[in-house]
Motif scaffolding. Sequence first.
Motif, PDB file in Angstrom:
ATOM      1  N   VAL A  24       0.599  -1.230   0.155  1.00 26.38           N
ATOM      2  CA  VAL A  24      -0.174  -0.072  -0.069  1.00 26.38           C
ATOM      3  C   VAL A  24       0.729   1.043  -0.091  1.00 26.38           C
ATOM      4  CG1 VAL A  24      -1.640   1.146   1.413  1.00 26.38           C
ATOM      5  CG2 VAL A  24      -1.911  -1.235   0.971  1.00 26.38           C
ATOM      6  N   GLU A  25       1.930   1.322   0.751  1.00 25.11           N
ATOM      7  CA  GLU A  25       2.591   2.264   0.888  1.00 25.11           C
ATOM      8  C   GLU A  25       3.286   2.666  -0.497  1.00 25.11           C
ATOM      9  OE1 GLU A  25       3.618   4.709   3.520  1.00 25.11           O
ATOM     10  OE2 GLU A  25       1.848   3.879   4.348  1.00 25.11           O
ATOM     11  N   TYR A  28       1.118   4.077  -3.069  1.00 24.23           N
ATOM     12  CA  TYR A  28       1.005   5.613  -2.821  1.00 24.23           C
ATOM     13  C   TYR A  28       2.130   6.387  -3.467  1.00 24.23           C
ATOM     14  CZ  TYR A  28      -0.944   9.649  -0.671  1.00 24.23           C
ATOM     15  OH  TYR A  28      -1.439  10.819  -0.556  1.00 24.23           O
ATOM     16  N   GLU A  29       3.314   5.894  -3.065  1.00 25.44           N
ATOM     17  CA  GLU A  29       4.642   6.781  -3.259  1.00 25.44           C
ATOM     18  C   GLU A  29       4.560   6.568  -4.982  1.00 25.44           C
ATOM     19  OE1 GLU A  29       8.211   5.254  -1.490  1.00 25.44           O
ATOM     20  OE2 GLU A  29       7.227   4.996   0.372  1.00 25.44           O
ATOM     21  N   THR A  31       2.209   6.539  -7.064  1.00 26.60           N
ATOM     22  CA  THR A  31       1.362   7.392  -7.695  1.00 26.60           C
ATOM     23  C   THR A  31       1.494   8.804  -7.671  1.00 26.60           C
ATOM     24  OG1 THR A  31      -0.108   7.563  -5.527  1.00 26.60           O
ATOM     25  CG2 THR A  31      -0.700   5.749  -7.058  1.00 26.60           C
ATOM     26  N   SER A  32       2.455   9.432  -6.652  1.00 23.97           N
ATOM     27  CA  SER A  32       2.875  10.770  -6.606  1.00 23.97           C
ATOM     28  C   SER A  32       3.981  10.838  -7.835  1.00 23.97           C
ATOM     29  CB  SER A  32       3.692  10.953  -5.315  1.00 23.97           C
ATOM     30  OG  SER A  32       2.622  10.844  -4.208  1.00 23.97           O
ATOM     31  N   LEU A  45      -7.770   6.276  -6.780  1.00 27.09           N
ATOM     32  CA  LEU A  45      -6.387   5.271  -6.671  1.00 27.09           C
ATOM     33  C   LEU A  45      -7.370   4.101  -6.204  1.00 27.09           C
ATOM     34  CD1 LEU A  45      -3.704   7.290  -4.570  1.00 27.09           C
ATOM     35  CD2 LEU A  45      -3.858   7.095  -7.025  1.00 27.09           C
ATOM     36  N   THR A  59      -4.673   1.504   6.346  1.00 27.70           N
ATOM     37  CA  THR A  59      -3.867   2.395   5.781  1.00 27.70           C
ATOM     38  C   THR A  59      -4.231   2.935   4.459  1.00 27.70           C
ATOM     39  OG1 THR A  59      -1.786   1.460   6.840  1.00 27.70           O
ATOM     40  CG2 THR A  59      -1.396   2.909   5.000  1.00 27.70           C
ATOM     41  N   ALA A  60      -4.767   2.136   3.319  1.00 26.42           N
ATOM     42  CA  ALA A  60      -5.243   2.387   2.249  1.00 26.42           C
ATOM     43  C   ALA A  60      -6.485   3.331   2.341  1.00 26.42           C
ATOM     44  CB  ALA A  60      -5.893   1.111   1.453  1.00 26.42           C
ATOM     45  N   LEU A  63      -5.243   6.637   3.405  1.00 24.04           N
ATOM     46  CA  LEU A  63      -4.512   7.455   2.345  1.00 24.04           C
ATOM     47  C   LEU A  63      -5.377   7.839   1.020  1.00 24.04           C
ATOM     48  CD1 LEU A  63      -1.142   5.296   1.991  1.00 24.04           C
ATOM     49  CD2 LEU A  63      -1.389   7.725   3.100  1.00 24.04           C
ATOM     50  N   ILE A  65      -7.140   5.581  -1.071  1.00 25.94           N
ATOM     51  CA  ILE A  65      -6.970   4.535  -1.919  1.00 25.94           C
ATOM     52  C   ILE A  65      -8.248   3.697  -1.958  1.00 25.94           C
ATOM     53  CG2 ILE A  65      -5.812   2.443  -2.869  1.00 25.94           C
ATOM     54  CD1 ILE A  65      -3.319   3.876  -1.524  1.00 25.94           C
TER      55      ILE A  65
END
Length: 75
Positions: A24-25, A28-29, A31-32, A45, A59-60, A63, A65
């Motif tokens: 997940v982390e 997210y990174e 996608t940035s 996302l 976490t998703a 964020l 997602i």
Amino acid sequence: VDIYVHDEKVYLIEVKSHADYEDVEWFYEKTSIIEKIIGRKASKLLLVAVHIDEEALKTARELGIDVIYSTVIPP
């Protein structure tokens, strides 16, 4: 990112058989980075997983997602 869909909106989609916190982390990174490259903000996302760890799901959601899954794996 496994799937990139765009028209007037941008959708970034990751597909996993089992997603954990690190997946997940990292999604997210990524996608940035992709947003900087294409010069557009993603409208959505989406993480698609057969199994996802409970912590990863939490976490998703934090964020922003969206997650489609079959089974949540408890800690």
